[in-house]
Design an enzyme around this catalytic site. Structure first.
Site, mmCIF file in Angstrom:
data_model
loop_
_atom_site.group_PDB
_atom_site.id
_atom_site.type_symbol
_atom_site.label_atom_id
_atom_site.label_comp_id
_atom_site.label_asym_id
_atom_site.label_seq_id
_atom_site.Cartn_x
_atom_site.Cartn_y
_atom_site.Cartn_z
ATOM 1 N N LYS A 22 4.495 11.684 -10.751
ATOM 2 C CA LYS A 22 3.635 10.921 -11.657
ATOM 3 C C LYS A 22 4.289 9.569 -11.884
ATOM 4 O O LYS A 22 5.441 9.505 -12.316
ATOM 5 C CB LYS A 22 3.490 11.633 -13.006
ATOM 6 C CG LYS A 22 2.400 12.680 -13.029
ATOM 7 C CD LYS A 22 2.142 13.137 -14.441
ATOM 8 C CE LYS A 22 1.078 14.217 -14.489
ATOM 9 N NZ LYS A 22 0.897 14.741 -15.862
ATOM 10 N N ARG A 35 0.821 -1.227 0.000
ATOM 11 C CA ARG A 35 0.000 0.000 0.000
ATOM 12 C C ARG A 35 0.854 1.276 0.000
ATOM 13 O O ARG A 35 0.400 2.342 0.392
ATOM 14 C CB ARG A 35 -0.980 0.030 1.174
ATOM 15 C CG ARG A 35 -1.943 -1.127 1.172
ATOM 16 C CD ARG A 35 -3.120 -0.850 2.085
ATOM 17 N NE ARG A 35 -4.031 -1.974 2.036
ATOM 18 C CZ ARG A 35 -3.978 -3.010 2.862
ATOM 19 N NH1 ARG A 35 -3.073 -3.029 3.814
ATOM 20 N NH2 ARG A 35 -4.828 -3.993 2.747
ATOM 21 N N GLU A 43 -2.671 17.673 -10.796
ATOM 22 C CA GLU A 43 -3.105 18.110 -12.123
ATOM 23 C C GLU A 43 -4.618 18.341 -12.213
ATOM 24 O O GLU A 43 -5.311 17.771 -13.045
ATOM 25 C CB GLU A 43 -2.655 17.120 -13.209
ATOM 26 C CG GLU A 43 -2.666 17.790 -14.589
ATOM 27 C CD GLU A 43 -2.045 16.932 -15.704
ATOM 28 O OE1 GLU A 43 -0.939 16.425 -15.504
ATOM 29 O OE2 GLU A 43 -2.679 16.816 -16.747
ATOM 30 N N GLU A 65 12.222 18.664 -23.801
ATOM 31 C CA GLU A 65 11.532 19.025 -22.549
ATOM 32 C C GLU A 65 12.125 20.316 -21.977
ATOM 33 O O GLU A 65 11.414 21.125 -21.395
ATOM 34 C CB GLU A 65 11.626 17.885 -21.520
ATOM 35 C CG GLU A 65 10.948 16.585 -21.937
ATOM 36 C CD GLU A 65 9.418 16.565 -21.744
ATOM 37 O OE1 GLU A 65 8.834 17.594 -21.343
ATOM 38 O OE2 GLU A 65 8.813 15.509 -22.032
ATOM 39 N N ASN A 104 2.205 19.652 -20.091
ATOM 40 C CA ASN A 104 1.951 18.745 -21.219
ATOM 41 C C ASN A 104 2.001 19.472 -22.554
ATOM 42 O O ASN A 104 1.523 18.938 -23.566
ATOM 43 C CB ASN A 104 0.579 18.070 -21.052
ATOM 44 C CG ASN A 104 0.529 17.219 -19.798
ATOM 45 O OD1 ASN A 104 1.528 16.598 -19.435
ATOM 46 N ND2 ASN A 104 -0.593 17.218 -19.124
ATOM 47 N N LYS A 110 9.377 23.255 -12.956
ATOM 48 C CA LYS A 110 8.501 22.112 -12.675
ATOM 49 C C LYS A 110 8.073 22.110 -11.213
ATOM 50 O O LYS A 110 6.894 21.892 -10.897
ATOM 51 C CB LYS A 110 9.200 20.792 -13.043
ATOM 52 C CG LYS A 110 8.330 19.597 -12.718
ATOM 53 C CD LYS A 110 8.319 18.526 -13.742
ATOM 54 C CE LYS A 110 7.185 17.549 -13.446
ATOM 55 N NZ LYS A 110 7.207 16.364 -14.254
ATOM 56 N N HIS A 145 10.474 9.787 -27.243
ATOM 57 C CA HIS A 145 9.441 10.639 -26.637
ATOM 58 C C HIS A 145 9.717 12.120 -26.899
ATOM 59 O O HIS A 145 8.859 12.856 -27.371
ATOM 60 C CB HIS A 145 9.377 10.346 -25.129
ATOM 61 C CG HIS A 145 8.416 11.204 -24.375
ATOM 62 N ND1 HIS A 145 7.052 11.124 -24.554
ATOM 63 C CD2 HIS A 145 8.620 12.193 -23.465
ATOM 64 C CE1 HIS A 145 6.452 12.011 -23.778
ATOM 65 N NE2 HIS A 145 7.382 12.681 -23.106
ATOM 66 N N ARG A 200 -1.117 22.393 -13.728
ATOM 67 C CA ARG A 200 -0.066 21.400 -14.032
ATOM 68 C C ARG A 200 -0.159 20.901 -15.469
ATOM 69 O O ARG A 200 0.845 20.473 -16.058
ATOM 70 C CB ARG A 200 -0.119 20.226 -13.046
ATOM 71 C CG ARG A 200 1.000 19.218 -13.294
ATOM 72 C CD ARG A 200 1.195 18.221 -12.194
ATOM 73 N NE ARG A 200 2.241 17.269 -12.557
ATOM 74 C CZ ARG A 200 2.830 16.440 -11.726
ATOM 75 N NH1 ARG A 200 2.485 16.427 -10.460
ATOM 76 N NH2 ARG A 200 3.772 15.618 -12.139
ATOM 77 N N HIS A 255 1.982 12.357 -28.095
ATOM 78 C CA HIS A 255 1.500 11.006 -27.796
ATOM 79 C C HIS A 255 0.873 10.364 -29.028
ATOM 80 O O HIS A 255 1.027 9.178 -29.266
ATOM 81 C CB HIS A 255 0.477 11.036 -26.650
ATOM 82 C CG HIS A 255 1.118 11.214 -25.306
ATOM 83 N ND1 HIS A 255 0.398 11.414 -24.159
ATOM 84 C CD2 HIS A 255 2.417 11.237 -24.931
ATOM 85 C CE1 HIS A 255 1.229 11.547 -23.135
ATOM 86 N NE2 HIS A 255 2.461 11.444 -23.580
ATOM 87 N N HIS A 268 2.521 17.610 -25.756
ATOM 88 C CA HIS A 268 2.396 16.188 -25.458
ATOM 89 C C HIS A 268 1.179 15.517 -26.098
ATOM 90 O O HIS A 268 1.233 14.325 -26.380
ATOM 91 C CB HIS A 268 2.385 15.956 -23.939
ATOM 92 C CG HIS A 268 3.756 16.050 -23.325
ATOM 93 N ND1 HIS A 268 4.534 17.175 -23.425
ATOM 94 C CD2 HIS A 268 4.482 15.148 -22.615
ATOM 95 C CE1 HIS A 268 5.675 16.969 -22.791
ATOM 96 N NE2 HIS A 268 5.676 15.748 -22.289
HETATM 97 N N1 GLY Z 1 5.345 15.293 -17.351
HETATM 98 C C1 GLY Z 1 4.273 16.132 -16.999
HETATM 99 C C2 GLY Z 1 4.004 16.189 -15.544
HETATM 100 O O1 GLY Z 1 4.797 15.730 -14.743
HETATM 101 O O2 GLY Z 1 2.990 16.701 -15.141
#
Ligand code: GLY
Length: 363
Positions: free
Chosen positions: A147, A125, A243, A189, A251, A233, A271, A247, A258, A254
């Site tokens: 994330k 957990r 998010e 990035e 992206n 960041k 990527h 946040r 994607h 992205h």
């Molecule tokens: N890679 C995008 C984020 O961490 O929100």
């Protein structure tokens, strides 16, 4: 605070990112400094290639500090970022006897970091974990912000959790062994941070002298761009950890990125390369909508290309693009969200982009 330590301030579980040349050779001491001592069992998750380069050094150093540490290698590549690999990690955790007081350590790039983070989020957990990113992309993005995820056959990162690391240790020296194509992909990035929030970083990257230093992996300039990226960041994540709003600007590029990764097959584009093309498309849409000047859009594209990244959209069919975008987790209440620039250093979230405004970039 040391100038190369960045705090990620959160309501609970704030942590530091430490950028230091050679830190990978001294992880034992670093763990002691943040209150992690030898009574805690460690499972390092990596892959064969990274283990060969850095694994032994890390384990030997941890042993010197009397830690019980073992390495478990997962298979490298996006296609192994799945539930099966996760299950392999659980088996290794069981074998080693990882208890609630134990830690996992992610040693590697974004895939290792994401899978390890999710394994740590779910084993017993939830146990603590440390990120030691060894690629530019994972240093400036995926290792920070909590994330964690694995892919589902229907989409990227569909199974995951927010689980913040206990600390992040970044050694720019690890970039010296990174294949140049991967380094450049990481630059996408970094450029992203320039567009979304940091005009000074954008201008720093534009400067030819700086670019030469960065591409020649000069230590101070690497530290500079990694630090600037993480500061942005950290600031965004601390404002919106899960998010629910702002946040999402991380992206930028992205959504289309994607789509490109997914439809061209993971591996055809790295990527970062797909994100570079995604930023070009987002920039073009913003120009058409007169959100930013055409001149800014051209500056963005020139910067992307100057770091050896692609901007040309590959041939993919409109209906395929729509299918992927609809399945993307960035869809909210049936509407597609796009992050578009208003200027260099400023982006916004838009929910009102017509299909025709973006489908025209595809076949
Ligand atoms: N890679 C995008 C984020 O961490 O929100």
């Amino acid at each position: 605070m040391n100038k190369n330590k960045i705090l990620v301030p959160l309501k609970n579980n704030s942590y530091e990112v430490r950028i230091k040349q050679g830190v990978i050779n001294n992880i034992g001491e670093e763990l002691n400094k943040i209150g992690i001592h030898k009574d805690r069992k460690l499972l390092i998750i990596s892959n064969k290639e990274i283990s060969k380069l850095f694994g032994e050094k890390v384990v030997n150093n941890l042993k010197k500090y009397n830690f019980h540490a073992e390495i478990f290698n997962i298979k490298a590549g996006e296609s192994y970022k799945n539930l099966e690999t996760l299950s392999d990690i659980y088996n290794a955790a069981f074998k080693v006897g990882l208890d609630r007081n134990s830690l996992m350590i992610a040693l590697g790039g974004g895939i290792v970091g994401d899978v390890t983070g999710f394994a740590a989020a779910t084993w017993l957990r939830g146990i603590e974990y440390i990120q030691i990113p060894t690629t530019l992309l994972s240093m400036v993005d995926s290792s920070v912000g909590g994330k964690t995820a694995v892919n589902h056959p229907k989409g990227k990162n569909l199974i995951g959790a927010f689980h913040q690391p206990k600390a992040v240790f970044i050694d720019p020296e690890t970039l010296l062994t990174l294949p140049p194509r991967e380094f450049k992909a990481g630059m996408a990035e970094v450029i992203k941070y320039g567009i979304i929030k940091d005009k000074a970083l954008f201008e720093y990257l534009e400067n030819k002298e700086n670019r030469d230093k960065i591409l020649n992996l000069e230590n101070n300039s690497l530290i500079q761009i990694i630090k600037n990226s993480i500061q942005t960041k950290a600031c965004i994540v601390s404002e919106d950890e899960k998010e629910n709003g702002i946040r999402a600007i991380l992206n930028y590029g992205h959504s289309f990125g994607h789509v490109i990764e997914n439809l061209c097959g993971y591996g055809e584009f790295l990527h970062g390369e797909a994100i570079a093309i995604g930023m070009k498309i987002a920039g073009d849409i913003a120009s058409e909508k007169k959100l930013w000047l055409k001149e800014d859009s051209l500056k963005q594209n020139k910067l992307i290309e100057s770091y050896g990244l692609p901007i040309q959209t590959p041939k993919i069919k409109k209906n395929e693009v729509l299918k992927i975008l609809m399945g993307d987790k960035k869809v909210r209440n049936g509407k597609m969200r796009f992050i578009l620039p208003r200027g260099i250093g400023e982006v916004d979230i838009f929910n009102d982009i017509e299909e025709s405004q973006f489908l025209k970039y595809f076949d």
